[in-house]
Structure formats: C-alpha cells, structure tokens
Design an enzyme around this catalytic site. Structure first.
Site, PDB file in Angstrom:
ATOM      1  N   ASP A 116       0.857  -1.186   0.000  1.00  0.00           N
ATOM      2  CA  ASP A 116       0.000   0.000   0.000  1.00  0.00           C
ATOM      3  C   ASP A 116       0.898   1.243   0.000  1.00  0.00           C
ATOM      4  O   ASP A 116       1.905   1.306   0.701  1.00  0.00           O
ATOM      5  CB  ASP A 116      -0.910  -0.011   1.229  1.00  0.00           C
ATOM      6  CG  ASP A 116      -2.066   0.967   1.095  1.00  0.00           C
ATOM      7  OD1 ASP A 116      -3.218   0.495   0.979  1.00  0.00           O
ATOM      8  OD2 ASP A 116      -1.822   2.192   1.101  1.00  0.00           O
ATOM      9  N   ILE A 117       0.496   2.249  -0.757  1.00  0.00           N
ATOM     10  CA  ILE A 117       1.294   3.471  -0.873  1.00  0.00           C
ATOM     11  C   ILE A 117       1.254   4.286   0.421  1.00  0.00           C
ATOM     12  O   ILE A 117       2.125   5.121   0.658  1.00  0.00           O
ATOM     13  CB  ILE A 117       0.779   4.293  -2.087  1.00  0.00           C
ATOM     14  CG1 ILE A 117       1.863   5.200  -2.639  1.00  0.00           C
ATOM     15  CG2 ILE A 117      -0.479   5.078  -1.737  1.00  0.00           C
ATOM     16  CD1 ILE A 117       1.528   5.795  -3.998  1.00  0.00           C
ATOM     17  N   ASN A 144     -12.670  -3.452   2.572  1.00  0.00           N
ATOM     18  CA  ASN A 144     -13.594  -2.328   2.681  1.00  0.00           C
ATOM     19  C   ASN A 144     -14.554  -2.423   1.506  1.00  0.00           C
ATOM     20  O   ASN A 144     -14.127  -2.520   0.348  1.00  0.00           O
ATOM     21  CB  ASN A 144     -12.828  -1.000   2.653  1.00  0.00           C
ATOM     22  CG  ASN A 144     -11.963  -0.814   3.886  1.00  0.00           C
ATOM     23  OD1 ASN A 144     -12.319  -1.282   4.963  1.00  0.00           O
ATOM     24  ND2 ASN A 144     -10.837  -0.146   3.723  1.00  0.00           N
ATOM     25  N   GLY A 202     -15.242   2.937   3.684  1.00  0.00           N
ATOM     26  CA  GLY A 202     -13.909   3.436   3.369  1.00  0.00           C
ATOM     27  C   GLY A 202     -13.334   2.953   2.053  1.00  0.00           C
ATOM     28  O   GLY A 202     -12.158   3.186   1.779  1.00  0.00           O
ATOM     29  N   GLN A 203     -14.153   2.272   1.240  1.00  0.00           N
ATOM     30  CA  GLN A 203     -13.619   1.830  -0.053  1.00  0.00           C
ATOM     31  C   GLN A 203     -13.429   3.041  -0.968  1.00  0.00           C
ATOM     32  O   GLN A 203     -14.372   3.818  -1.166  1.00  0.00           O
ATOM     33  CB  GLN A 203     -14.545   0.802  -0.719  1.00  0.00           C
ATOM     34  CG  GLN A 203     -13.930   0.209  -2.002  1.00  0.00           C
ATOM     35  CD  GLN A 203     -14.776  -0.906  -2.627  1.00  0.00           C
ATOM     36  OE1 GLN A 203     -15.889  -1.189  -2.183  1.00  0.00           O
ATOM     37  NE2 GLN A 203     -14.228  -1.517  -3.670  1.00  0.00           N
ATOM     38  N   HIS A 218      -9.943  -5.418  -3.404  1.00  0.00           N
ATOM     39  CA  HIS A 218      -8.590  -5.625  -2.872  1.00  0.00           C
ATOM     40  C   HIS A 218      -8.698  -5.994  -1.412  1.00  0.00           C
ATOM     41  O   HIS A 218      -9.482  -5.408  -0.658  1.00  0.00           O
ATOM     42  CB  HIS A 218      -7.732  -4.369  -3.035  1.00  0.00           C
ATOM     43  CG  HIS A 218      -8.384  -3.111  -2.562  1.00  0.00           C
ATOM     44  ND1 HIS A 218      -9.344  -2.459  -3.311  1.00  0.00           N
ATOM     45  CD2 HIS A 218      -8.254  -2.399  -1.419  1.00  0.00           C
ATOM     46  CE1 HIS A 218      -9.767  -1.405  -2.652  1.00  0.00           C
ATOM     47  NE2 HIS A 218      -9.138  -1.339  -1.489  1.00  0.00           N
ATOM     48  N   HIS A 240      -6.811  -5.888   2.100  1.00  0.00           N
ATOM     49  CA  HIS A 240      -5.701  -5.306   2.838  1.00  0.00           C
ATOM     50  C   HIS A 240      -5.169  -6.399   3.762  1.00  0.00           C
ATOM     51  O   HIS A 240      -5.927  -6.946   4.578  1.00  0.00           O
ATOM     52  CB  HIS A 240      -6.166  -4.144   3.727  1.00  0.00           C
ATOM     53  CG  HIS A 240      -6.733  -2.958   3.011  1.00  0.00           C
ATOM     54  ND1 HIS A 240      -6.043  -1.779   2.853  1.00  0.00           N
ATOM     55  CD2 HIS A 240      -7.949  -2.762   2.436  1.00  0.00           C
ATOM     56  CE1 HIS A 240      -6.798  -0.902   2.218  1.00  0.00           C
ATOM     57  NE2 HIS A 240      -7.965  -1.464   1.954  1.00  0.00           N
TER      58      HIS A 240
HETATM   59  P1  5GP Z   1      -9.631   1.308   0.120  1.00  0.00           P
HETATM   60  O1  5GP Z   1      -9.704   2.648   0.799  1.00  0.00           O
HETATM   61  O2  5GP Z   1     -10.356   1.315  -1.218  1.00  0.00           O
HETATM   62  O3  5GP Z   1     -10.046   0.157   0.984  1.00  0.00           O
HETATM   63  O4  5GP Z   1      -8.104   1.047  -0.160  1.00  0.00           O
HETATM   64  C1  5GP Z   1      -7.411   1.645  -1.211  1.00  0.00           C
HETATM   65  C2  5GP Z   1      -5.970   1.618  -0.822  1.00  0.00           C
HETATM   66  O5  5GP Z   1      -5.184   1.866  -1.967  1.00  0.00           O
HETATM   67  C3  5GP Z   1      -5.585   2.691   0.212  1.00  0.00           C
HETATM   68  O6  5GP Z   1      -5.088   2.065   1.388  1.00  0.00           O
HETATM   69  C4  5GP Z   1      -4.534   3.526  -0.505  1.00  0.00           C
HETATM   70  O7  5GP Z   1      -3.490   3.938   0.353  1.00  0.00           O
HETATM   71  C5  5GP Z   1      -4.061   2.593  -1.598  1.00  0.00           C
HETATM   72  N1  5GP Z   1      -3.593   3.267  -2.796  1.00  0.00           N
HETATM   73  C6  5GP Z   1      -4.189   4.323  -3.424  1.00  0.00           C
HETATM   74  N2  5GP Z   1      -3.502   4.657  -4.525  1.00  0.00           N
HETATM   75  C7  5GP Z   1      -2.449   3.803  -4.600  1.00  0.00           C
HETATM   76  C8  5GP Z   1      -1.372   3.648  -5.529  1.00  0.00           C
HETATM   77  O8  5GP Z   1      -1.256   4.356  -6.534  1.00  0.00           O
HETATM   78  N3  5GP Z   1      -0.477   2.656  -5.276  1.00  0.00           N
HETATM   79  C9  5GP Z   1      -0.579   1.838  -4.179  1.00  0.00           C
HETATM   80  N4  5GP Z   1       0.372   0.913  -4.022  1.00  0.00           N
HETATM   81  N5  5GP Z   1      -1.590   1.944  -3.294  1.00  0.00           N
HETATM   82  C10 5GP Z   1      -2.511   2.912  -3.504  1.00  0.00           C
END
Ligand code: 5GP
Ligand code: ZN
Length: 114
Positions: free
Chosen positions: A30-31, A87, A93-94, A100, A102
């Site tokens: 994760d970034i 999520n 929080g998605q 994906h 986590h």
């Molecule tokens: P969500 O909030 O949809 O459950 O998770 C999305 C995740 O993707 C977040 O934890 C966010 O930090 C990660 N993320 C967003 N953009 C990027 C990216 O460009 N590269 C990577 N490796 N992770 C990302």
C-alpha cells in the site's frame, strides 16, 4: 477496465512494489501503509468489490484468500496474527473500486476497527 488504478498496476502501467504474483492475483505494498506490513492483494481480473468477486463463483475468491495467507507467510506476520480487510462501499472506506484485500500485520491491531 481502462480507467481503473489497480487494473493499471496489474498491467504494469503504474509502478508498485510487488511482493507476490500468482496466476490470478497480484500483491503489492500500500502506498500509505497503516502497519509495518500493509499489502494489497487484488485479482488480476476486474471486480468492483468482494460481493462481485464472490458472485463470479469461479474460485477466484478462494485464490485471493490463499494469496493473502501466502503474503502473510512471506512477510512473517502469521504469528502473532494478521488482519485481512475488504472495505466494501464508500461508507466502509472503499476508495478504489477494484476489489482488494488489505493484509495488515507487524503491530498490535485493536478491535473494533475505526
Ligand atoms: P480502500 O480505501 O479502497 O479500501 O483502499 C485503497 C488503498 O489503496 C488505500 O489504502 C490507498 O493507500 C491505496 N492506494 C491508493 N492509490 C495507490 C497507488 O497508486 N499505489 C498503491 N500501491 N496503493 C494505492
Ligand atoms: Zn480494475
């Protein structure tokens, strides 16, 4: 999906730190990590969320969970434990609508999550 961030990572059009690749899944860091281990595990095929993935009913959800555990083994977080989070929906929080998991570990994780 042409305009999906994670499809672009799968296609190597956007760089990511890949930690594991299987036939149907890709795992990358994760970034914005929320724990010492914070890896995202995605199916290479585009599905919007966990429900859509499960509804596809072709074994891909099984493969994804197997890949999550393989990541946890590789990262050395099986003991004392790790968390797998999907999520699902904006209220949860998605933010990226390519399913994906986590995989979080490497620190004590409290419950309930925020
Ligand atoms: P969500 O909030 O949809 O459950 O998770 C999305 C995740 O993707 C977040 O934890 C966010 O930090 C990660 N993320 C967003 N953009 C990027 C990216 O460009 N590269 C990577 N490796 N992770 C990302
Ligand atoms: Zn996608």
């Amino acid at each position: 999906m042409t305009d999906c961030l994670f499809c672009k990572i799968v296609a190597r059009q956007i760089p990511a730190e890949i930690v594991l690749e299987t036939g149907r899944a890709l795992a990358f860091r994760d970034i914005n990590p929320q724990a010492p281990t914070h890896v995202l595990v995605v199916p290479k095929a585009h599905h919007e969320n966990a429900a859509a993935l499960a509804a596809a009913d072709d074994g891909l959800a099984d493969d994804l969970l197997t890949a999550c555990h393989a990541v946890a083994v590789q990262e050395g977080v099986v003991e004392p434990g790790y968390r797998v989070v999907f999520n699902t929906g904006t209220g949860a929080g998605q933010t990226v609508f390519h399913v994906h998991a986590h995989v979080l570990g490497g620190r004590s994780l409290t419950w309930p999550p925020g």
